[in-house]
Design a protein around this motif. Structure first.
Motif, mmCIF file in Angstrom:
data_model
loop_
_atom_site.group_PDB
_atom_site.id
_atom_site.type_symbol
_atom_site.label_atom_id
_atom_site.label_comp_id
_atom_site.label_asym_id
_atom_site.label_seq_id
_atom_site.Cartn_x
_atom_site.Cartn_y
_atom_site.Cartn_z
ATOM 1 N N LEU A 231 0.885 -1.228 0.017
ATOM 2 C CA LEU A 231 0.105 0.039 0.081
ATOM 3 C C LEU A 231 0.871 1.230 0.098
ATOM 4 O O LEU A 231 1.912 1.336 0.572
ATOM 5 C CB LEU A 231 -0.769 -0.009 1.105
ATOM 6 C CG LEU A 231 -1.871 -1.051 1.476
ATOM 7 C CD1 LEU A 231 -2.715 -0.971 2.899
ATOM 8 C CD2 LEU A 231 -2.810 -1.348 0.360
ATOM 9 N N LEU A 232 0.372 2.459 -0.672
ATOM 10 C CA LEU A 232 0.975 3.522 -0.596
ATOM 11 C C LEU A 232 0.007 4.735 -0.286
ATOM 12 O O LEU A 232 -1.055 4.722 -1.107
ATOM 13 C CB LEU A 232 1.805 3.865 -1.919
ATOM 14 C CG LEU A 232 2.655 5.371 -1.918
ATOM 15 C CD1 LEU A 232 3.582 5.404 -0.875
ATOM 16 C CD2 LEU A 232 3.244 5.419 -3.404
ATOM 17 N N ALA A 233 0.112 5.264 0.825
ATOM 18 C CA ALA A 233 -0.915 6.341 1.144
ATOM 19 C C ALA A 233 -0.388 7.850 1.079
ATOM 20 O O ALA A 233 0.987 7.814 1.431
ATOM 21 C CB ALA A 233 -1.496 6.114 2.421
ATOM 22 N N TRP A 234 -0.975 8.799 0.711
ATOM 23 C CA TRP A 234 -0.529 10.124 0.569
ATOM 24 C C TRP A 234 -1.259 10.817 1.595
ATOM 25 O O TRP A 234 -2.722 10.768 1.376
ATOM 26 C CB TRP A 234 -0.789 10.617 -0.796
ATOM 27 C CG TRP A 234 0.307 9.933 -1.615
ATOM 28 C CD1 TRP A 234 0.222 9.053 -2.759
ATOM 29 C CD2 TRP A 234 1.712 10.379 -2.095
ATOM 30 N NE1 TRP A 234 1.566 8.957 -3.223
ATOM 31 C CE2 TRP A 234 2.235 9.656 -2.826
ATOM 32 C CE3 TRP A 234 2.532 11.512 -1.252
ATOM 33 C CZ2 TRP A 234 3.711 9.686 -3.232
ATOM 34 C CZ3 TRP A 234 3.710 11.714 -1.662
ATOM 35 C CH2 TRP A 234 4.213 10.741 -2.567
ATOM 36 N N VAL A 235 -0.849 11.624 2.356
ATOM 37 C CA VAL A 235 -1.704 12.142 3.550
ATOM 38 C C VAL A 235 -1.237 13.787 3.474
ATOM 39 O O VAL A 235 0.165 14.121 3.574
ATOM 40 C CB VAL A 235 -1.291 11.804 4.954
ATOM 41 C CG1 VAL A 235 -2.093 12.457 5.903
ATOM 42 C CG2 VAL A 235 -1.676 10.388 4.908
ATOM 43 N N ARG A 236 -2.273 14.759 3.433
ATOM 44 C CA ARG A 236 -1.996 16.113 3.273
ATOM 45 C C ARG A 236 -1.664 16.354 5.047
ATOM 46 O O ARG A 236 -2.741 16.196 5.580
ATOM 47 C CB ARG A 236 -3.007 16.890 2.961
ATOM 48 C CG ARG A 236 -2.828 18.310 2.867
ATOM 49 C CD ARG A 236 -3.972 19.209 2.325
ATOM 50 N NE ARG A 236 -4.034 18.852 0.583
ATOM 51 C CZ ARG A 236 -4.984 18.180 0.242
ATOM 52 N NH1 ARG A 236 -6.079 17.837 1.047
ATOM 53 N NH2 ARG A 236 -5.109 17.891 -1.218
ATOM 54 N N THR A 237 -0.575 17.077 5.339
ATOM 55 C CA THR A 237 -0.280 17.503 6.707
ATOM 56 C C THR A 237 -0.337 18.851 6.736
ATOM 57 O O THR A 237 -0.153 19.668 5.550
ATOM 58 C CB THR A 237 0.775 16.948 7.114
ATOM 59 O OG1 THR A 237 1.945 17.514 6.456
ATOM 60 C CG2 THR A 237 1.067 15.311 6.887
ATOM 61 N N ALA A 238 -0.103 19.457 7.923
ATOM 62 C CA ALA A 238 0.410 20.906 8.134
ATOM 63 C C ALA A 238 1.654 21.287 7.511
ATOM 64 O O ALA A 238 1.906 22.578 6.989
ATOM 65 C CB ALA A 238 0.469 21.344 9.490
ATOM 66 N N ALA A 239 2.509 20.409 7.273
ATOM 67 C CA ALA A 239 3.772 20.405 6.747
ATOM 68 C C ALA A 239 3.944 20.447 5.247
ATOM 69 O O ALA A 239 4.872 20.150 4.535
ATOM 70 C CB ALA A 239 4.953 19.850 7.502
ATOM 71 N N GLY A 240 2.727 19.857 4.658
ATOM 72 C CA GLY A 240 2.676 19.617 3.252
ATOM 73 C C GLY A 240 2.310 18.084 2.951
ATOM 74 O O GLY A 240 1.886 17.252 3.863
ATOM 75 N N LEU A 241 2.422 17.605 1.630
ATOM 76 C CA LEU A 241 1.944 16.183 1.248
ATOM 77 C C LEU A 241 2.967 14.998 1.736
ATOM 78 O O LEU A 241 4.154 15.398 1.504
ATOM 79 C CB LEU A 241 1.661 16.239 -0.191
ATOM 80 C CG LEU A 241 0.810 15.136 -0.693
ATOM 81 C CD1 LEU A 241 -0.411 14.914 -0.141
ATOM 82 C CD2 LEU A 241 0.605 15.038 -2.205
ATOM 83 N N ARG A 242 2.710 14.240 2.434
ATOM 84 C CA ARG A 242 3.812 13.276 2.932
ATOM 85 C C ARG A 242 3.179 11.725 2.391
ATOM 86 O O ARG A 242 1.841 11.565 2.252
ATOM 87 C CB ARG A 242 3.884 13.209 4.265
ATOM 88 C CG ARG A 242 4.256 14.591 4.896
ATOM 89 C CD ARG A 242 5.707 14.663 4.688
ATOM 90 N NE ARG A 242 6.151 16.175 5.183
ATOM 91 C CZ ARG A 242 6.722 16.325 6.465
ATOM 92 N NH1 ARG A 242 6.533 15.315 7.328
ATOM 93 N NH2 ARG A 242 7.129 17.537 6.724
ATOM 94 N N SER A 243 3.799 10.798 2.376
ATOM 95 C CA SER A 243 3.692 9.590 2.002
ATOM 96 C C SER A 243 3.867 8.566 3.274
ATOM 97 O O SER A 243 4.811 8.621 3.951
ATOM 98 C CB SER A 243 4.470 9.002 0.706
ATOM 99 O OG SER A 243 5.839 8.911 0.966
#
Length: 213
Positions: free
Chosen positions: A199-211
Motif C-alpha cells: 500500500l502507498l498512502a498520501w496524506v496532506r499534513t500541516a507541513a505538506g503532502l507526505r507518503s
C-alpha cells in the motif's frame, strides 16, 4: 448492496511506541491513545484522517494473555525488531453479510463481533490472521454504534488524499473493488501492478503532502 467506503488504514508495529515514532517521523504528528481489543490481545493508537476516516497503529498488547486464535493483521508473524509498516486497509459497509458474499472469489475471513471502549463493530478476520491478497484487498467492517471513532479524535491537520493498492494481479484487485461498489469521493483510489502486495498512502499534513508505505 450499498457502497463501501474507506474506513481506516492500519500500521502494524512490534510496539505502540515504535509505531508512534515511525508515524511521527513520516507525518510529523503523534497518534492519540485508542484502547484495547480484548478478543485479539492487541491495542492501538489512532490518528484522524477525515470526518469518518482514520489511521490506527496496532500492536500486540503485552499486558494481556495471548488469545486462543491467531491475532488479526498478521501480528503473530511480526518479529520483535520489525519496522512498523502500513499493512492493510479497512472498508466500511452497512451490510457486511452482503459485502462478504460479494468477495467470494477472495475469501476475507469470518465475521467476528468486536469492541473497544464504547465502540462495537463486526469485522472480517481470516482464521489464520492473514491479510486478504497480502493487504491489497480490504478487511470489511460494519460499525454497530452510532459514533465513528474519527469523530472523537483531535484534528491534527492530517487528511488522506490518495491510496494506491499494489499487487501482482491488479485486475483481480480492481474486480473486487468493483464488486464491493467501493467509492470514496474525497480520496483517489488506484490499483497498480507490483511484484509484491503493498500500500502507498498520501496524506496532506500541516507541513505538506507526505507518503506512508
Amino acid at each position: 448492496m450499498s457502497t463501501c467506503r474507506i474506513d481506516h488504514l492500519a500500521i502494524v508495529a512490534p510496539t505502540l511506541q515504535a509505531g508512534s515514532d515511525a508515524l511521527h517521523a513520516q507525518l510529523g504528528v503523534r497518534p492519540q491513545p485508542g484502547g484495547q481489543h480484548a478478543r485479539m490481545g492487541t491495542h492501538n493508537l489512532l490518528l484522524r484522517l477525515g470526518e469518518a476516516l482514520y489511521l490506527e497503529v496496532i500492536a500486540v498488547d503485552p499486558g494481556v494473555p495471548a488469545p486462543p486464535r491467531a491475532r488479526w493483521f498478521e501480528l503473530d508473524r511480526l518479529a520483535a525488531d520489525a519496522p512498523p509498516r502500513l499493512a492493510c486497509w479497512v472498508a466500511r459497509t452497512d451490510d457486511i453479510a452482503a459485502a462478504v458474499a460479494a468477495t467470494a472469489a477472495v475469501p476475507v475471513g469470518e465475521v467476528l463481533p468486536m469492541s473497544r471502549g464504547g465502540f462495537g463493530w463486526r469485522i472480517t478476520v481470516p482464521a489464520d490472521g492473514s491479510l486478504p491478497l497480502g493487504g491489497a484487498a480490504p478487511t470489511l467492517i460494519q460499525w454497530d454504534t452510532p459514533a465513528h471513532p474519527a469523530s472523537t479524535l483531535e484534528d491534527l491537520g492530517c487528511t488522506l488524499v490518495a491510496l494506491e493498492l499494489q499487487h501482482p494481479e491488479p485486475a483481480r484487485v480492481q474486480a473486487l473493488l468493483d464488486r464491493l461498489g467501493l467509492a470514496e469521493p474525497a480520496v483517489t483510489l488506484t490499483v497498480r501492478e507490483a511484484p509484491v502486495p503493498g500500500l502507498l498512502a498520501w496524506v496532506r499534513t500541516a507541513a505538506g503532502l507526505r507518503s506512508l508505505g
